[in-house]
Design an enzyme around this catalytic site. Structure first.
Site, PDB file in Angstrom:
ATOM      1  N   ASN A 187      35.589  38.798  36.508  1.00  0.00           N
ATOM      2  CA  ASN A 187      35.361  37.393  36.154  1.00  0.00           C
ATOM      3  C   ASN A 187      35.155  37.227  34.652  1.00  0.00           C
ATOM      4  OD1 ASN A 187      35.623  35.759  38.401  1.00  0.00           O
ATOM      5  ND2 ASN A 187      33.528  36.069  39.094  1.00  0.00           N
ATOM      6  N   GLU A 223      31.506  38.349  46.488  1.00  0.00           N
ATOM      7  CA  GLU A 223      32.710  39.188  46.562  1.00  0.00           C
ATOM      8  C   GLU A 223      32.638  40.190  47.713  1.00  0.00           C
ATOM      9  OE1 GLU A 223      30.007  41.240  43.483  1.00  0.00           O
ATOM     10  OE2 GLU A 223      30.407  39.211  44.214  1.00  0.00           O
TER      11      GLU A 223
END
Length: 310
Positions: A187, A223
């Site tokens: 990210n 995640e």
């Protein structure tokens, strides 16, 4: 919000329960062209069929030897696995007391004998269409908004159901706890939009790896993902976990900040249990999570099964 329900898109499963063959033949003739029909000639057989493969609707005679229809309905409504099955009583009773007994047992409706074919068709069609709408709403509430696979709520519900089913059958239940390796770094480097796209693609790979109708891929949170595999032993669970790990690696999503590989990878922890009465479903997830932790400690991008770490 739009709910798209196509009446008749799927042949509803209807269980006919009556101890009189003539009554079963009549209802079969009336409904066979529209629905997938199953037949039981007694209460105990009806309960067994409902537990094995839940129908969408039960047409249930009230007066039967052994377990009568009222008791069958009560037992269906007491079990978490069958309480959602709608029951239409088929009864010769016409008094308010007899009607009240049907409602109090948990019936959704009733039709009187002798059966009027048109009334029976309309009652069955109305309740099956209602079930389609309820199922559509249920599906919306149990889908993860980002990835389109099952969400945590759906996972928890299915875990309870499959745990009880495997407890009854003595079969093993497997869980795969899956974590996208170094996702925070992904990210930070590629941005949150790319991170969302990454999770969607990983979810798609997991979903595609599920080979049976009863297997479930769910987003566990952030995640992390979890795959629930009923009636799956350690050998089969390991094989599927390795396919999942390879499927994500084969997506070839660039991840230059990963310490494991130049592409996105996952770590997978596997646990398998034959449920026992004194165990809790959460134990299975705890073991899978512990195996996942071990996979991370060993360098990520790999599979660890709980028995290996033991």
């Amino acid at each position: 919000m739009t709910i798209n329900v196509q009446p008749g898109a799927r042949r509803g499963k209807v269980l006919l329960v009556d101890d009189q063959q003539a009554n079963l033949r009549l209802m079969h003739q009336i409904l066979a062209d529209e629905y997938e029909l199953f037949v039981a000639t007694g209460g105990a057989q009806a309960l067994e069929l409902c537990e094995r493969s839940a129908p969408d609707l039960v047409l249930l005679d009230v007066v039967m030897p052994g377990l009568d229809g009222l008791e069958v309905c009560r037992r269906l409504k007491q079990s978490p696995d069958t309480r959602g099955i709608a029951v239409i009583f088929v009864t010769a009773g016409t008094t308010p007391e007899e009607e009240n007994a049907c409602w109090e047992a948990g019936g959704a409706d009733f039709v009187t004998k002798p059966v009027n074919p048109l009334t029976l068709r309309h009652r069955v069609r109305a309740h099956l269409q209602l079930k389609q709408y309820v199922d559509a709403l249920h599906a919306l509430a149990f889908v993860d908004g980002l990835t389109g696979i099952a969400n945590r709520r759906h996972l928890n519900e299915r875990l309870e159901i499959e745990w009880r089913r495997c407890l009854r059958s003595g079969m093993p239940l497997a869980a795969l706890m899956i974590d996208v390796d170094f996702f925070k770094r992904y990210n930070d480097r590629y941005g949150h939009q790319a991170g969302d796209d990454c999770l969607k693609r990983v979810a798609g790979a997991l979903s595609s790896a599920m080979q049976r109708a009863g297997d479930l891929a769910a987003r566990y949170g952030g995640e992390e993902f979890l795959c629930l595999l009923p009636e799956t032993d350690a050998t089969a669970a390991r094989a599927l976990a390795e396919r999942v790990e390879q499927a994500v690696r084969d997506l070839a999503i660039e991840h230059l900040d990963s310490a494991t590989a130049p592409v996105v990878t996952v770590s997978v922890g596997v646990a398998v249990m034959c449920p026992l009465q004194d165990d809790a479903p959460a134990t299975l997830l705890q073991r899978a999570d512990a195996a996942l932790y071990q996979a991370k400690q060993l360098g990520r991008g790999q599979v660890v099964i709980a028995s290996d770490q033991d």
